[in-house]
Design a protein around this motif. Structure first.
Motif, PDB file in Angstrom:
ATOM      1  N   PRO A 818       0.821  -1.217   0.000  1.00 30.62           N
ATOM      2  CA  PRO A 818       0.000   0.000   0.000  1.00 30.62           C
ATOM      3  C   PRO A 818       0.854   1.265   0.000  1.00 30.62           C
ATOM      4  CG  PRO A 818      -0.914  -1.614   1.509  1.00 30.62           C
ATOM      5  CD  PRO A 818       0.398  -2.178   1.043  1.00 30.62           C
ATOM      6  N   GLY A 819       0.447   2.203  -0.837  1.00 34.38           N
ATOM      7  CA  GLY A 819       1.200   3.442  -0.998  1.00 34.38           C
ATOM      8  C   GLY A 819       2.156   3.419  -2.167  1.00 34.38           C
ATOM      9  N   GLY A 820       2.511   2.203  -2.633  1.00 33.04           N
ATOM     10  CA  GLY A 820       3.377   2.101  -3.791  1.00 33.04           C
ATOM     11  C   GLY A 820       2.606   2.353  -5.082  1.00 33.04           C
ATOM     12  N   VAL A 821       3.332   2.336  -6.171  1.00 31.37           N
ATOM     13  CA  VAL A 821       2.716   2.634  -7.464  1.00 31.37           C
ATOM     14  C   VAL A 821       2.909   1.459  -8.398  1.00 31.37           C
ATOM     15  CG1 VAL A 821       2.795   4.121  -9.511  1.00 31.37           C
ATOM     16  CG2 VAL A 821       2.998   5.127  -7.229  1.00 31.37           C
ATOM     17  N   VAL A 822       1.843   1.044  -9.053  1.00 28.67           N
ATOM     18  CA  VAL A 822       1.887   0.022 -10.091  1.00 28.67           C
ATOM     19  C   VAL A 822       1.931   0.720 -11.437  1.00 28.67           C
ATOM     20  CG1 VAL A 822       0.632  -1.852 -11.212  1.00 28.67           C
ATOM     21  CG2 VAL A 822       0.656  -1.684  -8.709  1.00 28.67           C
ATOM     22  N   ARG A 823       2.950   0.424 -12.210  1.00 28.35           N
ATOM     23  CA  ARG A 823       3.088   1.025 -13.530  1.00 28.35           C
ATOM     24  C   ARG A 823       2.387   0.175 -14.585  1.00 28.35           C
ATOM     25  NH1 ARG A 823       4.314   5.762 -14.616  1.00 28.35           N
ATOM     26  NH2 ARG A 823       5.659   5.245 -16.370  1.00 28.35           N
ATOM     27  N   PRO A 824       2.026   0.764 -15.719  1.00 27.67           N
ATOM     28  CA  PRO A 824       1.522  -0.052 -16.823  1.00 27.67           C
ATOM     29  C   PRO A 824       2.553  -1.122 -17.186  1.00 27.67           C
ATOM     30  CG  PRO A 824       1.197   2.282 -17.281  1.00 27.67           C
ATOM     31  CD  PRO A 824       2.042   2.203 -16.045  1.00 27.67           C
ATOM     32  N   VAL A 825       2.076  -2.326 -17.483  1.00 29.36           N
ATOM     33  CA  VAL A 825       2.978  -3.441 -17.726  1.00 29.36           C
ATOM     34  C   VAL A 825       3.475  -3.373 -19.166  1.00 29.36           C
ATOM     35  CG1 VAL A 825       3.239  -5.938 -17.737  1.00 29.36           C
ATOM     36  CG2 VAL A 825       1.831  -4.847 -15.990  1.00 29.36           C
ATOM     37  N   THR A 826       4.682  -2.819 -19.340  1.00 26.11           N
ATOM     38  CA  THR A 826       5.316  -2.758 -20.658  1.00 26.11           C
ATOM     39  C   THR A 826       6.557  -3.630 -20.727  1.00 26.11           C
ATOM     40  OG1 THR A 826       6.666  -0.827 -20.059  1.00 26.11           O
ATOM     41  CG2 THR A 826       4.482  -0.405 -20.995  1.00 26.11           C
ATOM     42  N   SER A 827       6.991  -4.176 -19.587  1.00 24.74           N
ATOM     43  CA  SER A 827       8.097  -5.130 -19.555  1.00 24.74           C
ATOM     44  C   SER A 827       7.931  -5.997 -18.323  1.00 24.74           C
ATOM     45  CB  SER A 827       9.452  -4.409 -19.513  1.00 24.74           C
ATOM     46  OG  SER A 827       9.709  -3.908 -18.211  1.00 24.74           O
ATOM     47  N   SER A 828       8.763  -7.008 -18.182  1.00 20.45           N
ATOM     48  CA  SER A 828       8.646  -7.915 -17.031  1.00 20.45           C
ATOM     49  C   SER A 828       8.867  -7.200 -15.709  1.00 20.45           C
ATOM     50  CB  SER A 828       9.665  -9.056 -17.176  1.00 20.45           C
ATOM     51  OG  SER A 828       9.440  -9.783 -18.360  1.00 20.45           O
ATOM     52  N   TRP A 829       9.589  -6.081 -15.747  1.00 14.12           N
ATOM     53  CA  TRP A 829       9.906  -5.388 -14.501  1.00 14.12           C
ATOM     54  C   TRP A 829       8.671  -4.770 -13.844  1.00 14.12           C
ATOM     55  CZ3 TRP A 829      13.903  -7.801 -13.816  1.00 14.12           C
ATOM     56  CH2 TRP A 829      14.986  -7.844 -14.693  1.00 14.12           C
ATOM     57  N   GLU A 830       7.603  -4.554 -14.582  1.00 14.56           N
ATOM     58  CA  GLU A 830       6.431  -3.906 -13.990  1.00 14.56           C
ATOM     59  C   GLU A 830       5.430  -4.880 -13.380  1.00 14.56           C
ATOM     60  OE1 GLU A 830       7.921  -0.754 -16.867  1.00 14.56           O
ATOM     61  OE2 GLU A 830       7.123  -2.731 -17.358  1.00 14.56           O
TER      62      GLU A 830
END
Length: 875
Positions: A818-830
């Motif tokens: 909680p509080g973190g950010v999920v980025r759009p999945v454009t590579s395995s790192w996300e």
């Protein structure tokens, strides 16, 4: 209540922007603002967050006076990359404070602060000056009369430079960096081609005529467009004996009065052309042929190194206080120098810094390191005798000192002042003779080391802690990566690690550099390529030491998807049609010739980074921009890897990977993994199943294809991780790509669980030359399902406990909270985490159990633009 009344209730505040370390190193800015009762707001790079907050909590540290921080992400090599974070902070602060002034004390924050000052009607350099002073190519555009002949090379146009037509020597110069980073004198076309190919693809670079002659800088205080003070500083740099331009000394005021009038006149003209309004300017010049002043670059911020200290010693007055006064719109005057002051940086013998000693001056070195505070140096009277003011050690004891490639590589300096130039020169010679910089060759724990790892992986080291004896592993990693990932003290975290050695592990063009940098431990049994970017150098090191490995030729092919495609043409390996991609136009033409579909990818990345599936309506220009800027800054050394791209025919069908252990060219143990991939423009894997439930003849053809590939490229010993697409009406295997290292994405865990083996031990067996690893049947099924919640800020995470207790679950990993950010999945790192499950009934059952457990985990997100993703561990 109206707006003016609301503003009156806000506390007055001042925005500083720049490196946290620079702001605190000499705290005159903070002292001056605190004396005025202003709230201090600091914009600084995000990497300083932990240290800044810790220092600010210490009442004895200057940072305790900083009221609020904005930690912004960015890359100096990317235009405007720091701007969004700075503007976001300014928008917030504008509602909370009455901002009465702003000043950039660091290079990367010049343009954001210029825009902030313009929007608030505050004193500042002005929009043109703020923009041009952050861009070397714009300086060439606005100031042609003072510029060397130049070729500006934008991203994507490296291969269009006619290097043979240039008049050498030339200077290769990144357009947006500072501290001499990446700047190099080039004597001929071969080296220039190498630099152009090896520089990060997203950076604009300049190729300039090399201006010979003495280097100077001019420091100017400007108010209302009028120069109220200007002075010349003479500089010495490494370019007198090396291809670099690292500054080795500054003398204030410059001791070449014959050039002073020429430089001051040219400097005033340049600032006038740039429309420089309010602030401090630091411009670097050379006096070229026939006395012509040639501008190297100009900055709209205070000078770096110890120049502010030198000005205070030379004039008796603080330059920083006047810079703050200008930013507040207060009248400014500054006295002329009455003494000469000089800072000298000593060159050193590369090695481990053991000690610095000063003989006969009654002064001890100040070990300020990279993060320490500089001592305050009180100016003396104009007629005081020549004086050694300080000896500063800019690295920590035990640090590895390398060659001088940028300002950050320097280790020791001293500061002196005197009433005359002759007295200054005599004192410099005495101090040089009195200082000893003690470096030692890098000592390796040779007796205990049996395994050398090229690259860092916490996953692999965690397993090796249980496989290998204490102190038996030497880890080699790039200095950039060591710093970015905080790897100091690695041997304290992993019992198997004897030492971590900074080394050029990613210099694929010159793997011999790693060979020269590392001595062969007498008991070494294996060299292990740990990460994608260390495959070539690991092969070179193993070959040099007579140990099993991939082979350098095969390693080069595996690290470049284009080279691999070309090498396999005509060998019987099925591949999609392909072509090198040099810009959006080549991608568009290829797509048009292949039914309106194409795949765009980098030639040398991993984890699906930058890979895009393009349809007929997709914007090719935007796709090109995304692919060419995709990066892994914490995993890669900055200056080395050539930027190459491919455009390929888009095939359709199921995707699989083949993992094979190869011993002396013979394929032994082999596994096939079934993959599920996101149905999106970015083909990121969402699940793996081992072993792949395939028809027997398809599995046999995949094995034959892998054997053919290994033989075609001459791969000797190690692991091959290849990806295939079963395309066409007959579903025949077409090669997508192949890597010469352990697979990522949890596949190693799946193999170990499904086959009852240890794939890392299998790799060590063939790399130690102990014989092949024979094929074996799978005992059960294993599967991983990756978590890909919607992008946004994480509001809550639930269900992980239930997932861990679910049937068949082997492991659950969450990469967000909680509080973190999920980025759009454009590579395995996300990807946000994973669930691994096993089933005695086989792979289909394991996949169902993994998907069922993953569905129990709820990662609720709220839409919000987040920072750039930070790559994690590949496996």
């Amino acid at each position: 209540m109206d707006e003016p009344q609301r503003r009156e209730q806000r506390p007055p505040a001042f925005v500083l922007a720049g490196s946290f370390l620079v702001v605190c190193r000499s705290p005159a800015y903070l002292d001056e603002l605190a004396r005025r009762g202003l709230k201090i707001l600091l914009i600084t790079p995000a990497g300083a967050r932990d240290e800044a907050l810790a220092r600010a909590a210490d009442p004895a540290h200057p940072a305790a006076g900083i009221h609020d921080f904005a930690f912004v992400d960015g890359d100096p090599g990317r235009d405007n990359s720091f701007l969004p974070g700075a503007v976001a902070a300014a928008l917030r602060w504008r509602e909370e404070y009455d901002i009465v002034g702003a000043c950039a004390v660091g290079e990367t924050q010049v343009e954001p602060v210029g825009l902030l000052a313009d929007a608030l009607g505050l004193p500042g350099p002005g929009l043109r000056a703020s923009r041009a002073c952050r861009s070397k190519y714009l300086q060439r555009w606005y100031l042609p009369e003072y510029s060397p002949a130049v070729v500006v090379v934008p991203p994507g146009e490296r291969d269009r430079v006619d290097v043979a037509s240039l008049a050498y020597p030339v200077v290769f110069k990144p357009a947006g960096r500072h501290s001499s980073s990446g700047v190099e004198s080039v004597d001929g076309p071969a080296r220039l081609r190498e630099l152009l190919a090896g520089h990060p693809a997203h950076e604009t670079v300049l190729v300039e005529e090399k201006a010979a002659g003495q280097e100077f800088s001019v420091e100017s205080l400007v108010q209302g467009g009028r120069i109220v003070f200007a002075s010349v500083t003479r500089k010495d740099t490494t370019d007198t004996h090396a291809p670099t331009f690292v500054e080795l000394s500054h003398t204030v005021p410059g001791d070449r009065p014959d050039h002073a009038e020429t430089l001051l006149t040219a400097n005033a003209s340049a600032l006038d052309t740039l429309g420089f309004r309010d602030g401090v300017a630091h411009a670097e010049w050379r006096i070229g042929a026939e006395g012509r002043p040639v501008l190297m670059e100009v900055a709209a911020r205070p000078p770096g190194d110890g120049l502010c200290v030198l000005y205070e010693l030379a004039t008796g007055a603080s330059l920083e206080r006047q810079i703050i006064r200008i930013a507040l719109g207060e009248p400014v005057t500054y006295p002329a120098p009455t003494r000469f002051a000089r800072q000298v940086y000593l060159e050193h013998t590369p090695g481990i810094l053991r000690d610095v000693a000063v003989d006969g001056f009654g002064i001890a070195p100040a070990w300020v390191g990279e993060r320490g505070l500089w001592p305050h140096l009180e100016p003396g009277p104009p007629d005081a005798p020549p004086t050694l003011r300080a000896v500063l050690v800019h690295q920590d004891r035990g640090a590895r000192l390398g060659e001088l490639h940028s300002s950050e590589d320097r280790a020791v300096s001293f500061i002196i002042d005197a009433p005359t130039v002759d007295g200054l020169a005599a004192l410099e010679a005495e101090v040089r003779a009195a200082i000893t910089v003690d470096t030692a060759a890098e000592a390796l724990p040779e007796a205990s080391v049996t395994h050398v790892l090229v690259g860092y992986s916490p996953v692999m080291l965690g397993k090796l802690d249980g496989l290998l004896p204490v102190g038996s592993v030497l880890v080699l990693e790039e200095p950039d990566v060591i710093e970015a990932r905080g790897l100091a003290g690695l041997s304290d975290r992993h019992a198997c690690v004897a030492a971590l050695l900074p080394a050029p592990t990613q210099d694929e063009a010159h793997p011999e550099r790693l060979v020269r940098a590392v001595s062969r431990p007498p008991q070494v049994r294996a060299v292990v390529p740990v990460v994608e970017y260390g495959v070539v150098t690991a092969a070179a090191l193993a070959e040099e030491w007579g140990l099993p490995g991939a082979g350098v030729k095969a390693a080069h092919l595996l690290r470049d998807k284009g080279l691999l495609r070309a090498a396999l043409t005509g060998t019987g390996t099925l591949q999609p049609d392909w072509a090198p991609a040099t810009g959006p136009e080549t991608v568009a033409a290829f797509r048009a010739a292949h039914g309106g579909e194409a795949v765009l990818k980098p030639a040398g990345r991993q984890a699906s980074l930058g890979v895009q599936l393009l349809g007929p309506d997709d914007d090719v220009t935007a796709a090109w921009a995304h692919t060419t800027t995709a990066d892994e800054p914490t995993l890669r050394a900055r200056p080395r890897e050539p930027a190459r791209y491919l455009v390929e025919q888009r095939l359709h069908g199921p995707e699989v990977s083949v993992e094979a252990v190869v011993h002396e060219g013979v394929v032994g143990f082999l596994n096939i993994t079934a993959k599920t991939v996101r149905d999106s423009r970015h083909p990121v894997e969402t699940g793996h199943t081992v072993p792949a439930p395939l028809p027997e003849d398809t599995g046999a053809e995949l094995r034959r294809s892998l054997v053919r590939l290994a033989q075609s490229i001459g791969f000797r010993s190690g692991i091959l991780h290849s990806e295939w697409l079963l395309a066409g009406p007959d579903g025949r295997p077409h090669l997508i790509e192949c890597a010469g290292r352990m697979p990522g994405g949890g596949i190693t865990v799946l193999i170990d669980e499904a086959y009852g083996t240890d794939i890392l031990s299998c790799l060590l067996r063939v790399l130690e030359g102990r014989g092949p690893v024979e094929p074996r049947p799978a005992l059960k099924g294993a599967a991983v399902r990756f978590l890909t919640p919607p992008p946004g800020r994480v509001a809550r995470v639930s269900g992980a406990g239930r997932a861990r207790e679910a049937e068949g679950v082997h492991a659950v990993h969450l990469g967000v909270e909680p509080g973190g950010v999920v980025r759009p999945v454009t590579s395995s790192w996300e990807r946000a985490g994973f669930v691994i499950a096993t089933a005695e009934e086989g792979p289909a059952a394991a996949r169902r159990l993994a998907e069922r457990a993953a569905a129990l985990i709820d990662i609720a997100t709220e839409p919000e633009a987040g920072p750039e993703s930070v790559p994690g561990e590949e496996g």
